[in-house]
Design an enzyme around this catalytic site. Structure first.
Site, PDB file in Angstrom:
ATOM      1  N   TYR A  45       0.824  -1.215   0.000  1.00 34.07           N
ATOM      2  CA  TYR A  45       0.000   0.000   0.000  1.00 34.07           C
ATOM      3  C   TYR A  45       0.854   1.258   0.000  1.00 34.07           C
ATOM      4  O   TYR A  45       1.926   1.272   0.605  1.00 34.07           O
ATOM      5  CB  TYR A  45      -0.873  -0.022   1.256  1.00 34.07           C
ATOM      6  N   TRP A  69       1.095   5.780  -1.362  1.00 34.34           N
ATOM      7  CA  TRP A  69       0.715   6.901  -2.221  1.00 34.34           C
ATOM      8  C   TRP A  69       1.574   7.022  -3.456  1.00 34.34           C
ATOM      9  O   TRP A  69       1.363   7.916  -4.270  1.00 34.34           O
ATOM     10  CB  TRP A  69       0.721   8.194  -1.403  1.00 34.34           C
TER      11      TRP A  69
END
Ligand code: PGD
Length: 839
Positions: free
Chosen positions: A151, A153
């Site tokens: 996970y 950004w």
């Protein structure tokens, strides 16, 4: 190189180490002399990042200036000026392998992970090593031992989407363990479908044009949009900030409900209401009780559009637990005066009021409750679906409420076909991969997936069974982690436990641009290019779809860094031609995908016709022109109101809930029989909060998102020097509390609890309520020998337990700490330097 080291390199899996010198030795100024054809040596390049469309000035092949492409607001976005540091600082320049792993990957001294020196190896050898060890794990333990949830950004760009590329690679080679949910909205994205039939947190909001024309009151409830709108998931168009500027100039009353007087509160000159952290549900329950007692409830709305109010009212009246949730009760919990609670509730009822909530309050113990209760309160006010009222869960994120433009939306990288995996062996790819749908992939990944925020628990406890959203999940036995585009050693809660978890698997591979704490915890680190060193394309404006921006390569890759696409393509090559072809779609280059994504948007605008959408040029023209394409909003989207269709026709436009109505009581959740999430919104005492603070841990710690970083991204740049205090992450302390502790502005303090300790720099003022301290998340973890973080990474102090059995979200904003002035010799911050062996 010492003889000893040579010896282990020789035995180290047959790989060769490289001499520790840059690959361009000999060239005087390689950047200037070896400019690739098409790359600008001196001039301007347009690109984009999460923090906006950027206009880069290039001199002699290097970025020397970085400015916004267009000035939308008067507010400066400092993140836009540090591109040079994003290219040249703290870089992973070459592939590296941890010493013990290189010596013996089968028994790689896991306890040394994160502490031991790295050894530089050639790119080719690193690729062979990853491919071989991955295959070994598959052959011996199966796909369920390979974690690719990865996970984060990452960077903007629809082609070089590192996480999806990783999924694509792990899929074509036979599948992997994925995750469900995320850190941002872990609790709300699970509860909201029961309440309003959609995840709600990532949905377009009622248009700002409506707010400005029809709202009389705007409540910013636990959000800091002036800070968080500096970035967005694709790239920000910053229009949300421009609307907040208009809100400031309007006559609309703005109230910020937040333990911190945020940048937003100050910018808007808003009324500041400071409840104790994690007590908003109690505050809202008190308001609900008061509205009933003064007969300011829209019963017609409740009857027509909701279900379960009576059960909820019984709870308010204390029918089950003997506790009446009246204003006095609420005030004692949240610390807001009774008079104020009543006044606010009536103000909301008497005026068109938009309740804009952020997500921080659901990143807390029992985080499912605040947004459920907010929807319940909004239902009682009866303004949902009107132009100026109701609630919104995304005004603070990605410029929600900025009207959607009529234009083309580009395509993006997909997770690809899944290799066949049977009886413990990889059997290659299916003959016809074209028949595999995205849904099939999701199902496959979901087989072993678990809620993301439980990752450390899963790594430490293979085989453990947990409850999640009405199901039982068994954790897989993970032995191989491949992470790209995220910084879990910073973003996950309770770092000390997380470090133990990361020492569990046999292998950890990370593709990274920088020497982040996560890269330092890997066995094999692959140097990834930053988005300024490769071609890509992105939408700008997540909800508005306002621009398509070219992201042209601005400079040569630093060191031996490669695009994630190239790294994974090369890994696939080791697995054979069919795997390589499946991954690359028969040998496509990055630019081929970019053109394809652009053309899908072009086809959409052509279908609308020139009258209805801005015409787009051919891809070749667009790319050569080096400028974004801007689309415009139409009248429909300017006037768009969330839930309007449902309000106009609740039968034909029923919500996606079980009843088709807003569910204040969920019969489905009732059947789960969870003790920590009932069938209606309720107040639960958090595990740690000011109501149970002790002498050992008297302060509530908030870990808000930083204004001058994107999570951990940019922490290594010189932007840090504008906010760091004595070289450390700043911690906000109330003046009265600081006085009692003998702490002054600028002092270095030790913040600690039973989970860990960090150093931080004191910022003392009255922008935070007494009893609460705030340390932004995202500071790079920088442990000394004893495990104390020298820089101030907030998650060393936070709790790693789930919100509840329903959503299993993270609870980063729940937790108590102690604080004292640091008197010893200040240790040097080493978070931003390369580890031993890679200096
Ligand atoms: P970032 O700092 O954005 O944080 O956690 P997340 O992991 O997303 O990390 C992205 C990483 O990807 C960076 O290290 C960057 O260098 C790398 N990267 C960027 N582009 C590329 C690329 O092209 N290729 C490769 N290989 N790598 C790349 C954020 C997470 O933190 C989130 S979303 C939330 S909402 C949570 N919030 C909180 C919170 O409020 N409080 C606490 N205490 N903790 C939180 N953690 C969560």
């Amino acid at each position: 190189m010492s003889v000893d080291r040579r010896k282990f390199l020789k035995i180290g899996a047959g790989l060769s180490a490289l001499p520790l010198m840059p690959s361009f030795v000999g060239a005087k100024n390689p950047q200037a002399t070896s400019i690739k054809p098409g790359l600008i040596k001196d001039g301007k390049v347009i690109t984009a990042a999460h923090w906006g469309i950027l206009n880069l000035s290039i001199k002699d092949g290097k970025v020397v200036k970085s400015e916004p492409y267009e000035k939308i607001t008067k507010m400066d976005n400092p993140l836009q000026h540090y591109t040079a540091d994003m290219i040249y600082k703290s870089r992973v320049k070459y592939p590296y392998v941890r010493k013990s792993y290189l010596e013996n990957p089968d028994n790689p001294k896991r306890e040394l992970r994160g502490k031991e020196e790295f050894v530089r190896v050639s790119y080719e050898d690193a690729i062979k090593l990853i491919a071989r060890e991955l295959k070994k794990t598959r052959d011996t333990k199966g796909a369920s031992a390979i974690f690719g949830g990865s996970y984060g950004w990452k960077s903007s760009g629809n082609m070089q989407n590192s996480r999806i590329l990783l999924h694509r690679f792990l899929n074509v080679t036979g599948g992997f363990v994925g995750v469900t949910g995320d850190y941002s909205t872990g609790a709300s994205q699970v509860i909201m479908p029961y309440v309003v039939g959609s995840i709600e947190v990532y949905e377009q909001q009622t248009s700002w044009e409506n707010i400005l024309s029809d709202s009389k009151v705007v409540v910013i409830w636990g959000a800091n949009p002036i800070s968080t709108l500096r970035i967005s998931w694709t790239a920000t168009e910053q229009e949300g900030l421009a609307y907040f500027e208009k809100l400031k100039k309007s006559k609309i009353k703005v109230i910020c409900i937040d333990p911190v007087r945020t940048e937003t509160c100050k910018f808007l000159d808003a009324e500041w209401i400071a409840p104790r952290p994690n007590t908003d549900v109690a505050l809202m329950l008190g308001m609900a009780y008061h509205l009933i007692s003064v007969k300011k409830v829209n019963y017609e709305f409740l009857e027509t559009y909701t279900t379960g109010f009576n059960e909820f009212k019984a709870y308010l009246d204390g029918k089950g637990d003997g506790v009446v949730k009246n204003v006095k009760w609420a005030s004692e919990i949240c610390g807001i005066k009774e008079r104020k609670i009543k006044q606010l509730a009536e103000l909301f009822y008497d005026n068109p009021t938009m309740l804009m909530s952020g997500w921080g309050m659901q990143r807390a113990h029992h985080g499912e409750q605040p947004h459920w209760m907010l929807v319940t309160l909004a239902s009682m006010l009866g303004q949902i679906g009107t132009k100026g009222g109701g609630f919104g869960l995304s005004y603070h994120y990605s410029n929600g409420g900025v009207p959607t433009c009529k234009g083309g939306v580009i395509g993006g990288m997909t997770a690809g076909p899944v290799g066949i995996w049977k009886n413990g062996k990889f059997r290659g790819l299916p003959k016809d991969t074209s028949t595999q749908s995205g849904a099939e992939w999701l199902q496959n990944a979901a087989t072993y997936s678990f809620p993301l925020a439980r990752i450390a628990d899963a790594l430490l406890n293979p085989g453990k069974k947990i409850q999640h959203n009405g199901h039982e999940i068994t954790y897989p036995d993970i032995d191989f982690i491949y992470w790209v585009g995220g910084n879990p050693l910073v973003h996950h809660q309770d770092t000390n436990t997380n470090v133990k978890a990361w020492r569990k698997p046999r292998t950890v591979v990370v593709n990274e641009i920088y020497w982040t704490p996560t890269a330092k915890m890997a066995d094999i680190v692959m140097p990834a290019t930053s988005s300024y060193e490769r071609d890509d394309i992105t939408m700008v404006g997540d909800y508005s779809n306002m621009f398509i921006a070219p992201m042209k390569q601005a400079v040569l890759p630093v060191g031996e860094s490669r695009d994630d696409y190239e790294i994974f393509s090369d890994l696939c090559r080791v697995y054979g031609k069919n795997v390589y072809n499946a991954f690359t779609d028969n040998g496509k280059k990055a630019k081929d995908f970019i053109k394809e994504y652009y053309n899908s948007a072009l086809a959409q605008t052509q279908a609308y016709g020139a009258e209805f959408a801005t015409p787009m040029p051919s891809f070749e023209e667009f790319w050569a022109k080096n400028e974004p394409i801007k689309f415009a909003a139409n009248i429909e989207s300017l006037e768009w109101t969330r839930f309007k269709d449902f309000i106009e026709d609740p039968i034909l436009e029923a919500l996606g809930t079980e009843s088709g109505l807003i569910e204040i009581y969920s019969k489905t959740i009732e059947t789960y029989n969870y003790d920590d999430c009932k069938a209606h919104p309720a107040w639960f005492e958090p595990i740690e909060w000011l109501g149970n603070a002790t002498k050992e841990a008297p302060f509530h710690l908030l870990t808000n998102h930083p204004a001058d970083r994107l999570h951990s991204q940019m922490c290594h740049t010189s932007l840090r020097e504008t906010y760091a205090v004595n070289g450390r992450e700043p911690i906000l302390i109330n003046s009265k509390d600081a006085r009692k502790l003998g702490i002054k502005n600028g002092d270095v303090v030790r913040v600690f609890n039973k989970r860990g300790e960090v150093l931080a720099g004191a910022v003392v003022n009255n922008d935070i309520m007494s009893g609460v301290v705030m340390l932004h998340e995202g500071g790079w973890y920088d442990p000394n020998e004893e495990g104390m973080c020298k820089y101030g990474s907030a998650n060393v102090l936070t709790l790693d337990i789930p919100t509840s059995k329903l959503a299993n979200g993270n609870i980063a904003h729940t937790g108590l700490v102690n604080i004292e002035k640091f008197e010893g010799e200040l240790p040097k911050v080493t978070a931003f330097s390369a580890p031993k062996g890679a200096e």
